[in-house]
Each structure stands twice: as C-alpha cells, then as structure tokens.
Scaffold this active site. Structure first.
Site, PDB file in Angstrom:
ATOM      1  N   ASP A 317       0.585  -1.118   0.051  1.00 57.85           N
ATOM      2  CA  ASP A 317       0.080  -0.154   0.381  1.00 57.85           C
ATOM      3  C   ASP A 317       0.716   1.364  -0.567  1.00 57.85           C
ATOM      4  O   ASP A 317       1.843   1.004   0.426  1.00 57.85           O
ATOM      5  CB  ASP A 317      -0.640   0.056   1.258  1.00 57.85           C
ATOM      6  CG  ASP A 317      -2.416  -1.171   1.802  1.00 57.85           C
ATOM      7  OD1 ASP A 317      -2.504  -0.791  -0.430  1.00 57.85           O
ATOM      8  OD2 ASP A 317      -1.963  -1.828   1.752  1.00 57.85           O
ATOM      9  N   GLN A 391     -18.882  21.869   2.190  1.00 58.05           N
ATOM     10  CA  GLN A 391     -18.967  22.841   1.918  1.00 58.05           C
ATOM     11  C   GLN A 391     -17.980  23.870   1.328  1.00 58.05           C
ATOM     12  O   GLN A 391     -18.020  23.648  -0.194  1.00 58.05           O
ATOM     13  CB  GLN A 391     -20.540  23.629   2.407  1.00 58.05           C
ATOM     14  CG  GLN A 391     -21.440  22.778   2.800  1.00 58.05           C
ATOM     15  CD  GLN A 391     -21.478  21.637   3.531  1.00 58.05           C
ATOM     16  OE1 GLN A 391     -20.707  21.586   4.754  1.00 58.05           O
ATOM     17  NE2 GLN A 391     -22.247  20.329   3.419  1.00 58.05           N
ATOM     18  N   ARG A 393     -15.145  23.889   1.593  1.00 60.71           N
ATOM     19  CA  ARG A 393     -13.992  23.206   0.949  1.00 60.71           C
ATOM     20  C   ARG A 393     -12.323  24.244   0.900  1.00 60.71           C
ATOM     21  O   ARG A 393     -11.007  24.358   0.343  1.00 60.71           O
ATOM     22  CB  ARG A 393     -13.590  22.570  -0.787  1.00 60.71           C
ATOM     23  CG  ARG A 393     -14.459  21.951  -0.665  1.00 60.71           C
ATOM     24  CD  ARG A 393     -14.652  20.935  -2.628  1.00 60.71           C
ATOM     25  NE  ARG A 393     -13.706  20.304  -2.490  1.00 60.71           N
ATOM     26  CZ  ARG A 393     -13.338  20.656  -3.756  1.00 60.71           C
ATOM     27  NH1 ARG A 393     -13.765  20.943  -4.499  1.00 60.71           N
ATOM     28  NH2 ARG A 393     -12.359  19.656  -3.974  1.00 60.71           N
ATOM     29  N   SER A 395      -9.977  26.320   3.822  1.00 58.90           N
ATOM     30  CA  SER A 395      -9.923  26.384   5.703  1.00 58.90           C
ATOM     31  C   SER A 395      -8.597  28.149   5.736  1.00 58.90           C
ATOM     32  O   SER A 395      -8.711  28.231   4.803  1.00 58.90           O
ATOM     33  CB  SER A 395      -9.480  25.942   6.793  1.00 58.90           C
ATOM     34  OG  SER A 395      -7.906  25.316   6.022  1.00 58.90           O
ATOM     35  N   LYS A 410      -6.789  29.650   2.347  1.00 61.20           N
ATOM     36  CA  LYS A 410      -6.439  28.498   1.718  1.00 61.20           C
ATOM     37  C   LYS A 410      -6.909  26.796   1.351  1.00 61.20           C
ATOM     38  O   LYS A 410      -7.781  26.074   2.346  1.00 61.20           O
ATOM     39  CB  LYS A 410      -5.179  27.598   2.554  1.00 61.20           C
ATOM     40  CG  LYS A 410      -5.210  26.825   3.636  1.00 61.20           C
ATOM     41  CD  LYS A 410      -4.163  26.380   4.017  1.00 61.20           C
ATOM     42  CE  LYS A 410      -4.147  25.186   4.728  1.00 61.20           C
ATOM     43  NZ  LYS A 410      -4.730  25.735   6.226  1.00 61.20           N
TER      44      LYS A 410
END
EC number: 7.2.2.6
Lengths: 702, 557
Positions: A317, A391, A393, A395, A410
């Site tokens: 992974d 909503q 997207r 901060s 950003k």
C-alpha cells in the site's frame, strides 16, 4: 487504512525485549545455552523422539549396536567409538534443544500475560454474570472496563476505549479500540486503560492469539515445511544408498580377505550418512520461526515463512508503507508579483490553528525555509480560525479589525478563487491554473492561498502538498529487485499521481485508483502466471485479498477478519516488515541448502581417512590414499567419527543464526555459497580430521 | 603416422562429425516428437493397432504402455528363442542340441528388451539367423525407441504447463522407429557393407588355412544388425567377438563410424531437449557436461593405457593384450569409453585386459549412471534426473523453493528423482555383494584378488545400467548369474522409467513459471559444473568402497 508513524525498528525491538524480559537478540548464541540444554538433550535420547528423523534413527541404532559389541568384546577402540557415536546423537538433540529452549523463554513471558481473568459475561437478558475466562465460547459478549484485562480475543461491538497492548506487542503507548471500522479487534491478555467496551469473543478457548503464539514459539505445533519434507526424502535416499554401500562392502571385503568388524562398518556408515544436516535440520526450522518472532511477526505456519522466501511479487500500500501517512507541504509557489515571503506569511497564518497534519506541515515548512516563528504570538492567538468544511472546501483565519483586519484562506483552487471573486478581487485564472495543474502532474496536491486586506482580495500563490516517500525505500526496492522480486504499489490516487510517486519510490509498477476488487484481480493475475504474491493489509475489505495472497501479513492494529485471513500477523503493525519476512524466508532455505551441501561434501575426506584404514593392510597400494598421514587405522576411523560429531556442535550457532544473507542475484548467491559450503565442505574435514588425529593418536590402545 | 597423432585425428574427426550433425539432427528429433502431422505409413500402423494418435495420455497410461510393451516384448522374444528348432535358418544351433535353455532365453530376452544386450550366449553357436533378425534386431530398434519416448515424455513434462497429458506412447514409439531409427540404420547398414561388414544369410564359409586344414568361418546378416546395434546403443554382437570381429568392424574407418553411431543420438538429444524447452542454452549446458565427462574419462583411460606398469606389458612394449592391432590403443580406448558412456556395451577390445586405471574408467563410466552421454533416451533422462537433484540442493542455496525450467521441485519431484537414482546403486551393490559372497563364484572367475572382484562388479554394473558390455573373464552361464543379472537388467530399466514418467507427470501438471533474477540460472557454466559435480559426487560416494577393492587397488599398485 490505518497508518503508522515511523519509529526506528531497533528501538521498538529493544523496548519489546525489556518489556517481556527477553535478553536474546535475534540470532545471538552463547555457549552457556549448550550447557543449560543438556538435560533436555539427554531426555531426547529416547528412541521414540528420534523416529521423526530418519538419519538420526540410523545413528541411534548404530550407537546401540556398537555399545552391545563393546560389552561383548571389550576393546578400547570399540568403547571410544561407542561413546562418540552416542555423542553424535546427543549433539543432534542438543541442537534441537537449544533452538527450542530459546522459544521456551519467550513462551514463558507470554504465558505470564495470560492471567486467569474472570470475565463479566452478558446474558441474553442483558445482565452480567461472572465466568472464568477459559470458559468463554465464540459469540459470548463480555463487558470490560478500565483496569480490567480483556479475557479473550474478540471484536469490540460497543463503546470505545484505550487499550494497553504492550503485553503482546511490547509497544507501551496505548491504542484506541472502538466498535465498527478497522480498529475493532482486541486481543486477550491486553488491558483496558479507560472507558468501557463490550467485546464479542471470536475464538474458542485454547485457540486464542496468545495460545497460538505460545504453541508456535515453543515448537509444539511445528510441522515440517514442504521444502523440509522434500529435503528429508532426499536425505533418506542418501542414507539408504550409503547403507547399501556399507552392507555390500562386507562380502566384498570378505572375498578380498579383509573381513571388517561390525564396529568399523558402523563407524563408516555413520560417517557417510548426512548426519550434519540430519542433526541440524529441525534446529534450523525452529530457529527460522524464532527469528520471525524476534521481529515481532507471528506466522500461523512454517509453510508461510518458506513461501515468503519464494515471493515473486510484493504488493505494498502506498500510504503508510511507501510514503508517510500524510501529505506534507514541500514548496511555496507565489503568483507573479507576490514576494515568496508574503505568501509564506499568509500560508503560516492560515495554518497556525489548523491542527491537521497538513496544516502542521505548512507551519513547519514556513519555519524551516522562511525563518518564521513556529508558534502563534499574542496578536495571532486572538484570531478566529475558520475550519475546513466539506461545503466550503477551504480553511483559514480571520484577524479582528482592531488588529489589521486581515482574512486568509487556503484550500482547493476552485473554492478559493470563488472566494476571492466574492470578496471583489480579480484572479488571473490562467496563471493559477498552470501552477495547480503542474503540481498535480507531479503527484502533488495544490492548496491555493488567498488574502483579503486593505488592498482588496487576491490570490498570493499555491502550496504544494506532496506525498513524502519514507527515507531508504528506494534502496530497499532496489535490493528486492536484485533478489528478483517485483514490487507493486497499490494506491487510491489517480494514475498521474501514482506514477510520480512510484517513480520517486523506485517501485517496479503501480496500481492506481485501486478498489479491493482490483487488488484481488491483480493477485489472481500474478498467480495465474505462476508467481507467488505477498501483501500486507489491515482492513476488513483487505481480508479476501490477504487470504488469496500466498503470503498475507495482517497488521496487529487491523480487524479480526484481516488477521484471520492472513497467514502472518505483524505485532508492530509495520507494513515494511514484509521485506524482512521475505529475507528470513530466504535465509531459512539457504541455511538448509548450505548445510546439506556441506554435509555431503564432508564425505570425501572421510573416505580418504577410513578406506586406507580398512584395506591398506590388504592392498598396501591403498595406503597412498592416506594423504592426511593418520597414525593408525584405529586413530583414523576414530578421528573421522569424532570430527563427524564435533562438526554438529560447531555448526549449531550457524544453524540458529542462519547463513548470512545479502540481497543479490541468484547466480552470485549460488557462486558464493557453493564456494563456502561446497568447497569448504570438502576441505574442512581434511584439516579437522588431521588435527583430531594428532590428539587421538596419544590415546593408549588406539 | 605415430599412434597418438592418428588417435587424436580420429577423435578430431569424430568430434567434427558430431558437431556437423548436432544442430540439424537434434532439431529434426525435436520436430519428430512435436509435430501434429502423421505420415501415411504411421496412420496405417495406428489403424492396425487401433490407436487414436491424437489422444494424449496421462503419465500412468503412458507408463502402462511402456511397461506392457516391454513385458510383451520379453515374452515374445523368450518364446522365439524357445521355438528356434522349428524356425528356418536355424542351422541346428543351440546349447546341448538345438534348443536355447530357459534361463539363458530369459536372460537374453530381458537383455535385449531392456536395451542392455548383455550376452550370456555365444551367438555363432547358439542362435540362428531368424532369431537374430526377427528377435534381436527388432528389439534393438524397439528398445531404443522406448528410451527415446520416455526421454521425450520427461522433456514434455518441463515444456507443458498445467496439463495431465504427456503425449501418446504409441505415437512416440512409432515416430522414433519410422522417422529416426530405421532410416539412419538403413543408410549406415549400406555404408558399413561398403567398408567390408558382411551381410549374408549363409551359415558360414569354409576356408583353408595356411597349414592346409579347413575351418568354417560363421557368417551372418551382420551389417543390418550392426547399424542399429550402435545407433540404438544396444551393443549385442552378431558374433561373440562383437565389434572386435573383422566381419562386424573390419577397419579403422568402420570403427570410427561405429563410434559415431554410438554417440550420435544421445549427444544430439541434448539439442532436442534445448529446442523443445525453447532455450537451446539449456541443452548446451547438458552437452558441455556430457562432453567434459566423456573427454575426461577418455583422457584418463588413454593415459593409463599408454603408460602401463605391469612387467608383462612393459616387456611387450605396449598394453596391447586384448586389443585388435588394426585399431591400436586409441581406437580401442575411444570405442571402450564411448560404449560404456552410452548404454551400448558393444566392445572392440577386451576391457578385462585394460590396465587397472583404464578398466576402472570403463567401470566408473557405467557407475556414473550412464550419462556421458548415456543410452538413446536413457542418457538424457538420467542426466535430467541428476540435474533435478543438483537443482534441488543448489536451489535451496539461493533462498527459494528450487525451480528447474520454470517447474518447482518439491516432495513429489524429489521422491521420484530419488527412486530413480536409488535403483542402480542398490542393484549393483546388492548383486555384486551377493555374488561375491557365494562360495561358487571364485570358480567362475578367471582371476582372483582385486581383478577378480572387478569382473563381478563390472557384470552387475553393466546389467543394472543396461550397458551390456562385459569385462569378460567371468563365466555367467550358471542359473544364479543368469537370473540375478536378468533381474538387475529388468529392474535397472523399468523402475527408473516409472519414476521418470511419474516425475514427468508431476512436472506437466504444474504451471510453468517464468524465471527471474531470483531463480537459479540453469544455462551457464556454473550450473554445468554443478551438474557434473553432482554426477561425479553421487557415483564416487556410492561406489568408492567397492572401487577401492577392485580397480583402485589395481591402479594404485
């Protein structure tokens, strides 16, 4: 997927050793162990325990025969031979006993964790009843509260708790266990530190994780692995051939007029049959499993360890294995006209209160590369943090007007650009687009930074978030490639990102946008081509793939389903451990092959010692074969027998430690091992027998 | 021309001839056993035998075919000898009248069906032309075809992937006979006639000696039998003196041709192997192993024969006892090493009279398991079995489950290979040990001491390896020798065949894995050394004590 922060493995192991009272490092061997294991070795002289090993059965019978002959017709020679033949059997037992002894010490420390806890079982009505932990059955539900020991393996079905798993893993930091999801599995013998959980038991008594681990390290459940069985067959065939050669020798010698005593013939037989590898074979197998346990990996069978040595394809992974669990900020790219310092200041400001790993990494980057402070000052501390939501997207931070009235955001390019427009600013879409696309192409994630202050709203630049490949991975993959193992990176990323990271990490191939079904299909496809596949996993959705893979390593932090499906469990939950497992598997096979070659190559010298001793009186010409110039026929035969016994003891450390293994091509490995163990096997006994004879010739009557 | 130079030229000519045919003939054999097309004559044969040539067989069916074919062949050949008095062209030959006694008939039947061609009878006085032609010559062809079929089945085991079908035994036998053995035999029978080998149905010809007395020189249809005797690595002579007889091997040229015929199929089969597994380097490695063993043993024997130590030989000037002057030392040694390295057992000189070391070489050559280059087919599968053992040991040393040609070697494969290599030493050691313990045995020997023991050891080595050459110097007409040597031939042939076919079946069932950097490379010099070393080590460790009491004691004296 659960991710694991990197910690130096050696440190982990040391701590583990301290916790469980183990002082034996991987492969260390002290002569004291031989002495301590002697009583066990003596008990193993019981012929019934010898039956597992056809080569040693022959030695046992030969020893008994010579002892009887020595009693009937006493002679110094016969007694010496008898003593050393018994020593051969004893040394073989000693090798096994030492290997088992190391496991026993580990089992002891594990057993201490298995306390006889009283479980609080929930009845159908929901009431609690106290029952002994050993009486729990699959499906029983028990309540465990802070300070109590979890009475058996199971899944958390209700609640969340911190659990101290150090008894099993040696890891002292507590872990979180909660119902549902991939962190629901708990192990019997571990302690709940806080809160209350309800555990549904998933194993029958006596089959729990700890029980299996104890049985495994003690060697109680040890079964011969496929290669070991094949090797035993070959050794048996060789034993039969040598038996025939010695049996047929007597009439031939009789015809020539040099009838041999049974003592001499038995000595010859024991010297010829592959006693060295016969004696060490089971010790090698036990020690191989032991090395695995030393690294905190628990295998359900020796077969899986062997298969690990055969692995052709390794599925890894991306997240947590090849890269650090989280993306990190690696670069600040301002738009035209904006100084990088201004972008750095804004980026730092927007992330000060952002406690996500990405946010912290932005602050760290600004501190490291732009000399900005790592913490918030009093003015910044009063600012209002705007958290990320699905909503918006993005901060950011709002600094109150009485300070300087700034707003910084950003986030995803589209959202931030929309925000700037909303605030009345203008954006050069083409420039921002170029920056973000460029970052995406190189496998990174762009975060656009914008600011509104007295000059209006504008985009300052872009932060590049990248997957950071763990240090040293490229070297490890190069080593795997040298060993002939293909590495495939599995990731949910898009192909573009996947390719960039695969290139950086140096894996051979990648599977992008992978679903569990894709993973399964890839394993099947590899296996169709006759290749053996190894993989790690921890989630319930990994379980089918873990079961399908030839070597499946489940993380201990994973779900019970994953652990059940896998054939190994890594207690450290370190996905890169797979690489070490492969090396241990290879080392196990190499040790067997090398010691077999050594054992068979030894025979040549023994012939040169024994044949002239038997027949030089009859055909003086055969005396020329006595190139070691051994003193007398008796000393020659006795020296060969003594060498044959002592070489077992001499090789015990090698059998336990394993032959040195360096990842390299098969051709190079073969050349080296043939030289060391093939040629060395031919030469060593000539020297050894010669030296032993110098002492043996001093014995009166020999 | 000095003897040594002449000898070296002969060796060079031989190697050149083999090198010329190696690729075309090896590839031809690969095509014969791979193509789907049947020849018309073959279709007729399949229809007569009610065989569906396009049906593949499991290894068990294949093995049952080989086994049944061999058993029926033994019975028919036994009966044919027993009814010799009723057959034409018998000339009243036989033992004590015109019959072949049961023990001798059994021994001979087994001997020719197993491709051993050990002869406990004197052909000129015991067997008529009909038994020779319809019995022995037929088996010369068929037993060789059986060896090839089994070898090809094993190669298919490596080539095929995930199937339980190894091919059709009847097709393989038919093609081996029709497309390989018969055409070459026909051509070389004519060539041999041209060199002076006789081909006659008369019983004999009367000649008057220089002293005026008349003797009868026996004649036979020799050339037709001679070609397949060599080509099929059979070795049973039409005359008692075998290829030392001027009617079988009249001159240096016929001698060279016969040695070539001995080696051509086994040597070129390594190419067939490489072509069939689609990696000719794999075949090249085996060729190198075979060639090195053959050349090494030839060098030792040559050196020993040209540097004799016995007082009688030194007085005579050369070790020419038991050799034909027209072949000299090189021509004899070349033949002797080639015939014991293949499973032929034809002889053009008396191995019993070789120096200790050279006699030991012929013995050791057989005890290696006849892989230098071995009999038709048997050599290839014998070598592949030893390679399997070598790969298993070495493969462990590179840290993987051993793989050979993309097939994993596990419990089943190692078991089959172990059985296969176990049979021959068991038969040789037990047979020789039992025989030498009998009080009557010393009377059957011409010599005592180490040389006498060599004669017994050689007899069982020859029988168990299906070689058929005799050290001579031992009378083997007693029922004990007839039966035990017969049993040694039968088991020495059939048990390894069963084991090899089981191995082939288990290999074919596996999926083929492409080799990678982690797999043991089996196409380089290192692997060649490994296989050669395994061949030598296995034989040395098994037979050193026995050899020490025979040729070694003689050679070191």
């Amino acid at each position: 997927m659960t991710t694991t922060e990197e910690r130096p493995t050696s440190e982990r192991r040391d701590r583990h050793a301290r916790r469980t009272g183990r002082t034996v490092g991987a492969g260390a061997f002290s002569p004291g162990q031989l002495w301590r294991s002697l009583p066990v070795a003596l008990r193993k002289l019981d012929p019934r325990t010898q039956l597992r090993n056809p080569v040693m059965v022959v030695v046992w019978v030969g020893s008994a025969l010579v002892t009887v002959l020595a009693v009937v017709q006493p002679s110094v020679f016969a007694w010496w031979i008898a003593v050393w033949l018994w020593s051969t059997v004893l040394f073989a037992n000693l090798a096994e006993a030492v290997a088992e002894g190391r496991g026993k010490a580990q089992a002891e420390s594990l057993r201490r964790t298995r306390t006889e806890a009283v479980a609080r079982r929930l009845t159908a009505a929901g009431a609690e009843e106290p029952v002994p932990g050993t009486e729990l059955r699959i499906g029983d539900r028990v309540v465990v509260e802070a300070g109590e020991v979890i009475p058996g393996d199971g899944d958390v079905v209700e609640g969340i708790a911190t659990v101290d798993e150090s008894a099993i893993t040696g890891e002292s930091a507590p872990v979180i266990r909660e119902s549902g999801g991939d962190r629901s599995s708990v192990t019997g013998g571990t302690t709940v530190l806080s809160d209350r959980i309800v555990v549904q038991i998933t194993t029958e008594p006596g089959e729990s994780f700890v029980d299996r681990m104890i049985a495994l390290v003690e060697g109680a459940s040890r079964q011969k692995t496929p290669n070991e069985i094949a090797l035993t067959i070959l050794l048996s065939a060789l034993t039969v051939i040598f038996l025939l050669a010695v049996v047929a020798l007597q009439p031939m010698a009789g015809y020539a007029g040099a009838q041999q005593s049974l003592v001499v013939l038995t000595a010859l037989l024991v010297c010829l049959i592959p006693t060295t590898i016969g004696a060490l074979l089971s010790a090698i197998g036990i020690a191989g499993m032991d090395r695995l346990v030393q690294r905190n990996v628990l295998a359900t069978s020796g077969r899986a360890v062997e298969a690990a040595g055969d692995v052709d394809t390794l599925l890894l992974d991306k997240t947590g294995t090849i890269t650090h669990g989280n993306r990190r900020a690696t670069e600040l790219m301002p738009v035209a006209g904006v100084p990088v310092a201004e972008l750095a200041a804004a980026a730092r400001l927007s992330s000060l209160a952002d406690q996500t790993p990405e946010g912290r990494s932005i602050v760290a980057l600004c501190a490291a590369e732009h000399g900005l402070p790592g913490g918030a000052d009093a003015r910044e501390a009063v600012a209002e943090f705007v958290p990320f939501t699905a909503q918006t997207r993005m901060s950011g931070i709002d600094i109150p007007d009485q300070h300087d009235g700034r707003q910084v955001r950003k986030g995803a390019a589209a959202s931030v650009v929309a925000w700037v427009a909303e605030q009345g600013g203008t954006v050069d879409d083409a420039e921002v687009g170029d920056l973000t696309d460029g970052i995406g192409r190189q496998g990174g994630t762009p975060l656009v930074v914008a600011q509104r202050d007295g000059n209006g709203a504008r985009v300052l630049g872009v932060i590049r978030l990248s997957d950071v490949v763990k240090p040293g991975m490229a070297e490890r993959f190069a080593a795997m490639r040298a060993m002939g193992i293909r590495t495939v990176m599995i990731t949910g990323d898009n192909p573009l990102t996947a390719r960039a990271i695969a290139g950086e990490a140096g894996v051979d191939d990648y599977l992008a946008e992978a679903t569990p079904e894709d993973k399964m299909a890839l394993i099947r496809e590899e296996q169709e081509g006759g290749r053996l596949v190894a993989m790690t996993g921890d989630g319930t959705n990994d379980a089918p793939a873990l079961a399908q893979a030839d070597v499946g390593v489940a993380m201990n932090t994973g779900t019970a389903a994953a652990k059940e499906a896998a054939n190994m469990v890594d207690l450290d939950s370190d996905p890169t451990k797979l690489i070490e497992v492969v090396e241990i598997g290879k080392q196990l096979l190499i040790t067997r092959g090398a010691l077999t070659t050594f054992s068979i190559a030894n025979d040549l010298a023994k012939y040169f010692a024994i044949l002239p001793a038997m027949f030089a009186a009859l055909y003086p010409a055969l005396g020329t074969l006595n190139i070691m110039r051994l003193a007398t026929p008796q000393s020659a035969i006795l020296s060969a027998v003594i060498f044959n016994a002592l070489i077992i003891v001499a090789l015990i450390p090698l059998a336990l430690r394993g032959v040195r293994y360096r990842p390299t091509s098969a051709a190079k490995l073969l050349r080296r091992n043939l030289l060391v163990y093939g040629l060395g096997g031919v030469v060593t006994p000539f020297v050894g027998i010669f030296l032993i004879d110098l002492l043996v010739r001093l014995i009166p009557g020999i | 021309m000095p003897d040594t130079l002449a000898g070296l030229l002969q060796v060079a000519a031989l190697v050149l001839l083999l090198a010329l045919v190696y690729r075309p003939f090896g590839d031809h054999m690969a095509r014969v056993f791979s193509t789907e097309k049947h020849w018309r004559i073959e279709k007729v044969l399949y229809r007569l035998a009610r065989v569906d040539p396009d049906t593949g067989q499991r290894w068990t069916t294949y093995a049952a075919g080989v086994l049944g074919f061999s058993v029926v062949s033994v019975l028919l050949l036994y009966l044919l000898q027993r009814v010799q008095p009723l057959l034409p062209l018998g000339f009243g030959r036989g033992v004590d009248g015109d019959t072949v006694p049961p023990a001798m008939a059994f021994n001979t039947a087994v001997s020719f069906v197993t491709n051993t061609n050990w002869q406990s009878y004197v052909p000129e006085t015991v067997l008529g032309h009909t038994v020779q032609m319809a019995g022995l010559t037929v088996q010369n062809v068929l037993s060789a075809a059986v060896g090839m079929a089994v070898a090809v089945a094993l190669v298919r085991g490596f080539v095929r992937s995930g199937t339980d079908r190894l091919g059709n035994v009847w097709v393989d036998l038919t093609r081996g006979v029709v497309r390989i053995l018969l055409p070459i035999s026909l051509v070389f029978a004519l060539v041999l006639v041209a060199t002076g080998v006789v081909m006659s149905l008369r019983s004999g010809v009367e000649v008057t000696g220089v002293d005026g007395s008349t003797t009868t020189l026996p004649l036979a249809p020799a050339a037709s039998q001679e070609a397949i005797k060599e080509l099929g690595t059979n070795g049973g002579g039409v005359f008692n003196a075998n290829s030392a007889h001027p009617f079988e091997n009249p001159n240096a040229l016929s001698n060279l041709l016969e040695v070539f015929l001995l080696l051509v199929v086994p040597v070129c089969l390594t190419r067939t192997f490489g072509t069939m597994v689609r990696d000719t380097r794999q075949g090249g490695v085996l060729l190198a192993v075979v060639g090195a063993l053959w050349a090494g043993l030839l060098a030792v024997a040559w050196l020993a024969e040209t540097h004799p130590t016995g007082p009688a030989t030194l007085a005579a000037g050369a070790a020419m006892e038991g050799k034909e002057v027209r072949f000299g030392i090189p021509g004899s040694i070349l033949f002797g090493v080639s015939t014991t390295g293949t499973s032929a057992g034809a002889v053009n000189s008396l191995h019993d009279s070789y120096t200790g070391a050279a006699g030991g070489v012929t013995l050791l050559n057989m005890l290696l398991g006849e892989v230098a280059p071995g009999g038709v087919g048997t050599g290839l599968y014998g070598l592949l079995v030893l390679a399997v053992i070598a790969v298993f040991l070495a493969g462990l040393m590179v840290g993987r489950t051993p793989e050979y040609l993309g097939k994993k070697l596990g419990r089943v494969q190692v078991s089959a290979a172990s059985v296969s290599i176990l049979v021959m030493p068991a038969l040789v050691l037990l047979g020789a040990g039992l025989a030498i313990a009998l009080p009557s045995t010393p009377e059957a020997l011409n010599n005592d001491g180490a040389h006498g023991f060599s004669e017994v050891l050689y007899a069982y080595a020859s029988a168990a390896n299906n070689n058929g050459s005799a050290f001579a110097g031992i009378t083997v007409t007693s029922d004990f020798f007839q039966v035990t040597l017969g049993v040694a031939m039968l088991f020495g042939r059939l048990v390894p065949i069963l084991a090899v076919l089981a191995l082939a079946g288990s290999l074919a069932a596996q999926k083929r894995v492409e080799p990678g950097a982690g797999t043991l490379p089996t196409d380089g010099p290192l692997f060649g050394v490994l296989v050669g070393g395994t061949v030598l080590l296995v034989a040395a460790l098994t037979f050193l004590p026995a050899l020490a009491l025979g040729p070694l004691a003689e050679a070191l004296a």
